[in-house]
Motif scaffolding. Structure first.
Motif, mmCIF file in Angstrom:
data_model
loop_
_atom_site.group_PDB
_atom_site.id
_atom_site.type_symbol
_atom_site.label_atom_id
_atom_site.label_comp_id
_atom_site.label_asym_id
_atom_site.label_seq_id
_atom_site.Cartn_x
_atom_site.Cartn_y
_atom_site.Cartn_z
ATOM 1 N N SER A 46 -3.776 8.898 6.507
ATOM 2 C CA SER A 46 -4.258 10.089 6.840
ATOM 3 C C SER A 46 -3.590 10.967 6.166
ATOM 4 O O SER A 46 -2.212 11.237 5.930
ATOM 5 C CB SER A 46 -3.749 10.329 8.301
ATOM 6 O OG SER A 46 -4.405 9.457 9.310
ATOM 7 N N GLY A 47 -4.269 11.959 5.444
ATOM 8 C CA GLY A 47 -3.957 13.037 4.997
ATOM 9 C C GLY A 47 -3.487 12.564 3.432
ATOM 10 O O GLY A 47 -3.165 13.590 2.642
ATOM 11 N N ALA A 48 -3.462 11.570 2.956
ATOM 12 C CA ALA A 48 -3.092 11.052 1.565
ATOM 13 C C ALA A 48 -4.039 11.559 0.693
ATOM 14 O O ALA A 48 -5.132 11.309 0.804
ATOM 15 C CB ALA A 48 -2.750 9.773 1.441
ATOM 16 N N ARG A 71 -2.099 3.968 -3.583
ATOM 17 C CA ARG A 71 -1.754 2.785 -4.847
ATOM 18 C C ARG A 71 -1.662 1.544 -4.100
ATOM 19 O O ARG A 71 -1.197 1.382 -3.132
ATOM 20 C CB ARG A 71 -0.699 3.225 -5.429
ATOM 21 C CG ARG A 71 -0.677 4.261 -6.461
ATOM 22 C CD ARG A 71 0.748 4.231 -7.578
ATOM 23 N NE ARG A 71 1.928 4.276 -6.694
ATOM 24 C CZ ARG A 71 3.102 3.669 -6.738
ATOM 25 N NH1 ARG A 71 2.937 2.809 -7.896
ATOM 26 N NH2 ARG A 71 4.029 3.806 -5.943
ATOM 27 N N LEU A 72 -2.412 0.645 -4.634
ATOM 28 C CA LEU A 72 -2.435 -0.806 -4.306
ATOM 29 C C LEU A 72 -1.685 -1.543 -5.024
ATOM 30 O O LEU A 72 -2.046 -1.867 -6.483
ATOM 31 C CB LEU A 72 -3.882 -1.479 -4.155
ATOM 32 C CG LEU A 72 -5.033 -0.618 -3.309
ATOM 33 C CD1 LEU A 72 -6.103 -1.256 -3.297
ATOM 34 C CD2 LEU A 72 -4.365 -0.504 -1.900
ATOM 35 N N VAL A 99 0.758 -0.998 -0.064
ATOM 36 C CA VAL A 99 0.202 -0.006 0.152
ATOM 37 C C VAL A 99 0.792 1.062 -0.005
ATOM 38 O O VAL A 99 1.841 1.441 1.002
ATOM 39 C CB VAL A 99 -0.827 0.110 1.481
ATOM 40 C CG1 VAL A 99 -2.034 1.298 1.118
ATOM 41 C CG2 VAL A 99 -1.671 -1.043 1.241
ATOM 42 N N TRP A 100 0.799 2.284 -1.044
ATOM 43 C CA TRP A 100 1.493 3.353 -1.189
ATOM 44 C C TRP A 100 0.308 4.621 -0.869
ATOM 45 O O TRP A 100 -0.677 4.571 -1.428
ATOM 46 C CB TRP A 100 2.125 3.269 -2.527
ATOM 47 C CG TRP A 100 3.274 2.274 -2.460
ATOM 48 C CD1 TRP A 100 3.057 1.092 -2.822
ATOM 49 C CD2 TRP A 100 4.602 2.724 -2.840
ATOM 50 N NE1 TRP A 100 4.314 0.311 -3.021
ATOM 51 C CE2 TRP A 100 5.326 1.404 -2.945
ATOM 52 C CE3 TRP A 100 5.399 3.785 -2.698
ATOM 53 C CZ2 TRP A 100 6.590 1.329 -2.952
ATOM 54 C CZ3 TRP A 100 6.766 3.670 -2.982
ATOM 55 C CH2 TRP A 100 7.543 2.326 -3.061
ATOM 56 N N ALA A 101 0.916 5.284 -0.053
ATOM 57 C CA ALA A 101 0.050 6.698 0.113
ATOM 58 C C ALA A 101 1.109 8.003 -0.143
ATOM 59 O O ALA A 101 1.963 8.229 0.192
ATOM 60 C CB ALA A 101 -0.536 6.811 1.426
ATOM 61 N N ASN A 102 0.670 8.877 -1.167
ATOM 62 C CA ASN A 102 1.296 10.155 -1.679
ATOM 63 C C ASN A 102 2.672 9.772 -2.087
ATOM 64 O O ASN A 102 3.560 10.232 -1.757
ATOM 65 C CB ASN A 102 1.260 11.113 -0.560
ATOM 66 C CG ASN A 102 0.075 11.878 -0.564
ATOM 67 O OD1 ASN A 102 -0.761 11.625 -1.379
ATOM 68 N ND2 ASN A 102 -0.258 12.809 0.526
ATOM 69 N N GLY A 103 2.755 8.576 -2.717
ATOM 70 C CA GLY A 103 4.165 8.102 -3.157
ATOM 71 C C GLY A 103 5.115 7.537 -2.166
ATOM 72 O O GLY A 103 6.075 7.158 -2.601
#
Length: 692
Positions: free
Chosen positions: A662-664, A668-669, A635-639
């Motif tokens: 939070s805040g993303a 990306r899955l 799991v990727w959040a904001n890169g």
């Protein structure tokens, strides 16, 4: 071809496995241009470790026949027709005609190759191969004569086994090597693709050497293509057996397949050279599964890798854009360069790749490749690419077919999944070319319909002479509002300076979610010559905010998705072909009603807009893989990677994955292949949901 999961045939599918006053600089929005990126080299997972820029091996043994001194170029029907009825004598002749009519022969394409299904399923009473009389009523020799009459060459296919790779299983050459080679020579065959199915466990080196010797005994010069999918590392032993060898399993017409094969073939550069080539499989350009931007990357990177360029699309149906890609002589010149050195990776980090190829005349080809799904600036220097120190360099953009000069920085803002290719040389006349001007954005912008979104663009001068009368503009769809909130013009842009412009972008209320064109156009006047205008393709994503509560990923609007085989499925497993052909999501005997069914390698990008706190799912290999396969979930959040499952196999129960997002703005899955290739990697994001 192998019989793969659920008996879906695959052709050998195994291991897909970069002088104004201070006052004017401020008022015009000009700033000092950043130095070339000094990003530390790091492999981009998944994929093998990247090698440093080195020259290829030059002392490997090779066949003494002088064939394939540059990588073969031509056509093979398999990717477009497989065994369908349209693969026949008329098609083959039509392709030969198009080689002439469309100028492909002049560009270097010469082989017209038949793949599987050209023969009858049984040999004749004398043990000879029999061409299918429905497909080839006049026989293979007549087809060869026609191809030769055009100044072209004919290729054919068989397997180093008792049967070929198609479902029917036509006669293979194992045990018939001398007889089959004699038939091929008598028919006027110039190229043999020798596959790997039904090989009865006979040692690979023995199988392929036997056919080498049989071809040699005919006395006819025949290019010999070893297609054993890289299973026995032919790059280590086959340079004096064949002229080229497959390094991977079969390519498919998808971004993820092309990318996986690229990463597998790139580290093998030291093993390639004149008369012995790494073969990452045929071109998919024009078959429709990728965008033209992705096809340009495919063609660019295959040419940088000195790969055989075998067209895999039906040229009778090809678009002008397809012919434009396939006929790019500037790029083809890299593939066919006499030095025969495969490009190597100079840098790779965060989806930004710098790949360098040494050319026979001392020039360097530099490919700036953007693996990611958003534009990125990629930069290097002429010195890093291996060129000697100079006051300036000639920089030729091989897709724009445009010359400019740089004082050393080689850079571009490269579109998502795009590749910019430069030929860089130490030219004493460098100052006579316009300065290289680089345009870019920090986008793509994520626009909620009816709500303004921001974007920043830059135009930078990489040369030594000034760019004058600089302008920049964005072109949005009809009805959108675009407003520059800082200067978008400059009277002059000295070398090493840039114009930065901020924009406010508003899509009309009610605009449907999706991607919309947002090209950036920059223009300038060099010290001498006509005005130069450059357009950078761009995209704006209209996104839908996630609903409050706990929405499932399968019910949300996706920004992008890519998948190893077939489309990503909603609430079913992946079926590998058409949408909706999956089964209930089942991991470890537990059936899940909601989730995403994917096949490694896979990515799904969702917009969360800073409104969600948690993502959670239960992940694993779907039971339909029969206990086989392996994959890792990320799991990727904001890169940034925020959670992962580790590698799971087909025998593992579903594993919980929870991520703080939070805040993303985006999530990306990602599913990778677990490091052992993608066979049976049917991966499920079961019960995948957000807390928003």
């Amino acid at each position: 071809m192998r019989v793969h999961f659920r008996t879906i045939p695959r052709r050998g599918h195994s291991r897909i496995v970069g002088a104004l006053s201070t006052a004017l600089l401020c008022t015009a929005g000009l700033t000092a241009l950043p130095a070339a990126a000094a990003t530390p080299t790091a492999p981009t997972p998944p994929g093998p470790a990247h090698t440093a820029h080195t020259t290829g091996t030059t002392d490997a043994p090779r066949l003494p026949d002088g064939l394939a001194t540059t990588p073969p170029m031509g056509f093979n029907n398999w990717n477009s027709t497989q065994c369908r009825a349209e693969f026949n004598e008329d098609m083959v002749k039509g392709i030969a005609d198009l080689f002439i009519d469309k100028g492909l022969k002049d560009a270097g394409y010469e082989y017209v190759n038949l793949d599987d299904c050209w023969a009858l399923p049984e040999r004749d009473a004398n043990g000879k191969l029999v061409p299918d009389p429905q497909r080839f009523p006049h026989g293979i020799k007549a087809v060869g004569d026609y191809v030769h009459s055009k100044g072209l060459k004919l290729g054919i296919y068989t397997s180093a086994g008792t049967k070929t790779c198609s479902d029917v299983g036509f006669p293979g050459a194992l045990g018939h090597e001398a007889s089959d080679a004699r038939q091929f020579a008598d028919w006027g065959v110039d190229y043999l693709k020798y596959d790997n199915c039904n090989n009865q466990g006979v040692d690979a080196k023995q199988r392929y050497r036997t056919m080498r010797d049989a071809l040699k005994a005919t006395g006819r010069p025949i290019v010999y293509s070893i297609c054993e999918w890289g299973e026995n590392e032919p790059w280590e032993w086959a340079s004096d057996v064949g002229h080229l060898w497959r390094t991977t399993g079969d390519i498919s017409d998808s971004w993820s397949s092309m990318l996986g094969i690229l990463k597998q073939n790139l580290p093998l550069a030291p093993h390639a050279g004149p008369g012995h080539w790494n073969d990452p499989d045929m071109l998919e350009v024009g078959n429709g599964g990728m965008t033209d931007t992705e096809y340009r990357s495919h063609f660019s990177l295959w040419s940088m890798m000195s790969a055989p360029l075998l067209i895999g699309s039906d040229l009778r149906k090809a678009t002008p854009q397809t012919f434009e890609i396939l006929d790019n002589k500037d790029v083809i010149a890299l593939d066919q360069d006499a030095a025969g050195k495969q490009a190597t990776v100079l840098e790779s980090a965060s989806g930004r790749w710098t790949v360098v190829k040494e050319l026979a005349n001392g020039d360097r080809a530099v490919a700036l490749f953007n693996e990611s799904d958003q534009p990125q600036r990629i930069a290097t220097t002429a010195a890093a690419a291996g060129l000697p120190q100079a006051d300036g360099y000639r920089l030729r953009d091989l897709w724009q077919h445009r010359d400019s000069h740089t004082t050393g920085t080689i850079a571009a803002t490269v579109p998502a999944h795009g590749t910019t290719v430069y030929r860089v040389s130490t030219d004493r006349r460098w100052a006579t070319y316009p300065p290289a001007v680089e345009a870019g954005t920090d986008g793509p912008p994520l626009v909620e319909a009816g709500t303004p979104a921001g974007l920043r663009t830059t135009v930078g001068n990489l040369g030594a002479t000034p760019a004058k009368d600089v302008t920049v503009a964005l072109q949005a769809p009809r009805g959108w509002r675009i407003q520059a909130t800082s200067p978008s013009k400059a009277r002059a842009l000295p070398g090493g300076r840039q114009l930065g412009t901020t924009w406010q972008i508003t899509a009309p209320a009610g605009t449907a979610a999706g991607s919309y064109p947002l090209p950036l156009t920059a223009g300038y006047r060099p010290p001498a010559g006509a005005r130069v205008v450059t357009t950078l393709p761009g995209t704006a994503h209209v996104v839908v905010p996630p609903p409050a509560g706990t929405p499932y990923a399968s019910a949300m609007s996706w920004m992008t998705s890519s998948n190893g085989w077939g489309p990503v499925e909603k609430d079913t497993s992946v079926g590998e072909r058409e949408a909706g052909d999956g089964r209930p999501l089942t991991v470890g005997g537990t059936v899940f009603a909601k989730g995403l069914g994917v096949h490694a390698p896979s990515e799904v990008t969702l917009y969360t807009g800073g409104r969600c706190r948690v993502f959670d799912a239960r992940v694993g290999i779907d039971d339909e893989s029969g206990g086989k396969g392996s994959a890792a979930f990320e799991v990727w959040a904001n890169g940034k990677r925020v959670a992962g499952s580790g590698t799971l196999t087909g025998t593992d129960a579903a594993r919980p994955v929870t991520a703080d997002i939070s805040g993303a703005r985006t999530v990306r899955l990602v599913v990778t292949d677990g490091g052992d290739g993608v066979d049976h990697d049917h991966a499920d994001w079961s019960d995948a949901k957000f807390t928003c």
